[in-house]
Write an enzyme that holds these catalytic residues in place. Structure first.
Site, short mmCIF file in Angstrom:
data_model
loop_
_atom_site.label_atom_id
_atom_site.label_comp_id
_atom_site.label_asym_id
_atom_site.label_seq_id
_atom_site.Cartn_x
_atom_site.Cartn_y
_atom_site.Cartn_z
N ASN A 10 0.87 -1.18 0.00
CA ASN A 10 0.00 0.00 0.00
C ASN A 10 0.90 1.23 0.00
O ASN A 10 1.50 1.58 1.02
CB ASN A 10 -0.89 -0.05 1.25
CG ASN A 10 -1.85 1.13 1.32
OD1 ASN A 10 -1.82 2.03 0.48
ND2 ASN A 10 -2.70 1.13 2.33
N ARG A 89 -2.71 -2.17 -3.28
CA ARG A 89 -3.89 -1.33 -3.09
C ARG A 89 -3.75 -0.15 -4.05
O ARG A 89 -2.75 0.56 -4.02
CB ARG A 89 -3.96 -0.82 -1.67
CG ARG A 89 -5.07 0.17 -1.47
CD ARG A 89 -5.16 0.63 -0.03
NE ARG A 89 -6.32 1.48 0.13
CZ ARG A 89 -6.27 2.72 0.58
NH1 ARG A 89 -5.11 3.26 0.93
NH2 ARG A 89 -7.35 3.44 0.70
N HIS A 178 -12.64 3.54 0.31
CA HIS A 178 -12.71 2.58 1.43
C HIS A 178 -13.47 1.31 1.04
O HIS A 178 -14.00 0.60 1.90
CB HIS A 178 -13.43 3.17 2.68
CG HIS A 178 -12.78 4.35 3.29
ND1 HIS A 178 -13.49 5.39 3.85
CD2 HIS A 178 -11.48 4.68 3.43
CE1 HIS A 178 -12.66 6.30 4.32
NE2 HIS A 178 -11.42 5.90 4.08
N ARG A 239 -10.75 16.71 6.96
CA ARG A 239 -11.58 17.04 5.79
C ARG A 239 -12.97 17.47 6.23
O ARG A 239 -13.52 16.89 7.17
CB ARG A 239 -11.69 15.83 4.85
CG ARG A 239 -10.37 15.50 4.18
CD ARG A 239 -10.49 14.25 3.33
NE ARG A 239 -9.52 13.26 3.72
CZ ARG A 239 -9.64 11.96 3.50
NH1 ARG A 239 -10.69 11.48 2.88
NH2 ARG A 239 -8.70 11.13 3.89
N GLU A 384 -8.06 -4.72 5.49
CA GLU A 384 -7.99 -4.54 4.04
C GLU A 384 -6.88 -5.41 3.44
O GLU A 384 -7.00 -5.91 2.33
CB GLU A 384 -7.76 -3.07 3.70
CG GLU A 384 -8.98 -2.23 4.05
CD GLU A 384 -8.66 -0.77 4.30
OE1 GLU A 384 -8.87 0.02 3.39
OE2 GLU A 384 -8.19 -0.44 5.41
#
Ligand code: AMP
Length: 399
Positions: A10, A89, A178, A239, A384
């Site tokens: 990743n 990923r 996600h 965010r 993940e």
């Protein structure tokens, strides 16, 4: 003895996370993180059989240097022969990739083209792929896209109320992110309700530094809060989540912000950090609220929880049944406070939290956190990396 393991990579712009995973069991043999890449303080930390090691990287301190060090580590522990493929990923797969995909020149070119939709992520993901191609010439490379799970959304969920030509000509639509995490927790929840995933309906909340809520109908994503970019939806660490787009023009036209400053404000200075004026870290905010009665922390957490509850309630419009609500991600897995605040606002959905179970289900534990008569809500730690390993293995077996 494990023979077939998948190396999961990743890559971020200045980091590279890796794990060596058995796709059948999810067992992790080795994992680590290279940070501050492309700077002289670049270092790589890894853990093998519970031994933690830290090593600095040689010049030019970049992703390739990190991969080269990783190869040496694998050799040192006699693990090279055990790696059967590399799973990457990749953040943005656009509309092109709804499934895990074996990497070839065409796929790399498409990932590069999609960088216009994910300028911070896709170029870094590609660097990781190319570094691994050099280091593991004999191994298949597979890309798992963070947007893929949401490709099943219907048009009504992914088309914005904008001129349709922007979608047709410029691919402007909701993609969501996600996806691997939402898929993993939904498939784990299916096991908890003892039904095939194809007949399960959930709303999952991935709450970490980035946050998103998704509706899963008959095992497929039918809506999600993140959009064309990862700024939309619920409020996050730094965010903003949804804001009136008119604010952007007000900032530019009345307050003299540049477009770049607005971008920075919405992505890096807003959310929990912006409202609290203290931190983007949920733990710190909870401590400040409980121990110092910090007004900013209290307000930030209140908005955070309210907006998650609103998103969950809103997604009942996309479902006809709801087997339960899932919490995951650093906050979802660990903050009993956030879960309690969210679920208390969902009493109209027949949700009743069990305070003892909620408090006991933290730090990697999974389980139900509602009372016996309530609609279920669970905590399910995400994984993940395991999904990436599993899907990489599946695509290779199918070939
Ligand atoms: P992630 O991006 O999934 O690693 O999640 C990071 C977020 O999880 C940060 O806001 C952390 O403060 C939060 N987090 C981690 N542990 C806890 C905890 N014990 N209580 C509350 N929040 C936590």
């Amino acid at each position: 003895m494990l023979t077939d393991t998948i190396l999961v990579i990743n890559c971020g712009s200045s980091s590279l996370k890796f794990s060596l995973i058995c796709p059948q069991t999810g067992e992790t043999l080795l994992n680590g993180l290279a940070e501050r890449l492309s700077s002289e303080s670049a270092e790589l930390k890894y853990s093998f059989q519970n031994n933690k090691q830290v090593t600095s990287l040689p010049a030019p301190f970049d992703h390739q240097a990190a991969i080269d060090v990783l190869v040496n580590i694998l050799k040192q522990h006699q693990l090279v022969e055990k790696v059967s493929a590399v799973g990457h990923r990749v953040v943005h797969g656009g509309e092109k990739y709804a499934l895990p995909t074996r990497v070839d020149e065409q796929v790399k070119q498409t990932i590069a083209e999609l960088a216009k939709l994910a300028p911070l992520h896709n170029p870094a993901n590609l660097i990781g792929i190319e570094a691994c191609e050099k280091a593991f010439k004999h191994l298949p490379q597979v890309a798992i896209f963070d947007t893929a799970f949401h490709q099943s959304m219907p048009e009504k969920a992914y088309i914005y109320g904008l001129p349709y030509s922007l979608y047709q000509e410029h691919c402007i639509r909701r993609y969501g992110f996600h996806g691997t995490s939402h898929y993993f927790v939904a498939s784990q929840a299916a096991k908890l309700v003892n039904k095939p995933i194809e007949s399960c309906n959930f709303i999952s909340a991935h709450l970490g530094n980035g946050c998103s809520v998704s509706a899963v109908k008959n095992g497929k994503s039918v809506d999600t809060t993140l959009g064309l970019t990862p700024v939309e939806g619920v409020m996050m660490g730094t965010r903003s989540g949804d804001v009136d787009p008119g604010i952007i023009f007000h900032l530019i036209n009345q307050l003299g912000y540049s477009a770049e400053q607005v971008n920075h404000l919405l992505n890096k200075e807003s959310g929990l950090l912006g409202v609290s004026q203290l931190s983007n870290d949920c733990r710190e905010l909870e401590t400040a609220m409980f121990e110092q009665d910090h007004a900013g922390a209290k307000l930030a957490l209140e908005i955070f929880c309210y907006r998650i509850a609103k998103a969950i309630a809103g997604f009942t419009a996309s479902l006809t049944e709801l087997d339960g609500i899932i919490f995951t991600g650093g906050i979802g897995e660990n903050s009993s406070f956030v879960r309690e605040q969210v679920l208390t606002q969902l009493s109209l959905l027949g949700v009743e939290i069990d305070p003892d179970k909620n408090e006991a289900t933290r730090f990697g534990k999974s389980g139900v956190i509602t009372t016996a008569q309530s609609r279920a809500a669970w905590v399910i730690p995400t994984n993940e990396e395991w999904v990436i390993a599993e899907q990489t293995q599946q695509i290779l077996s199918a070939e």
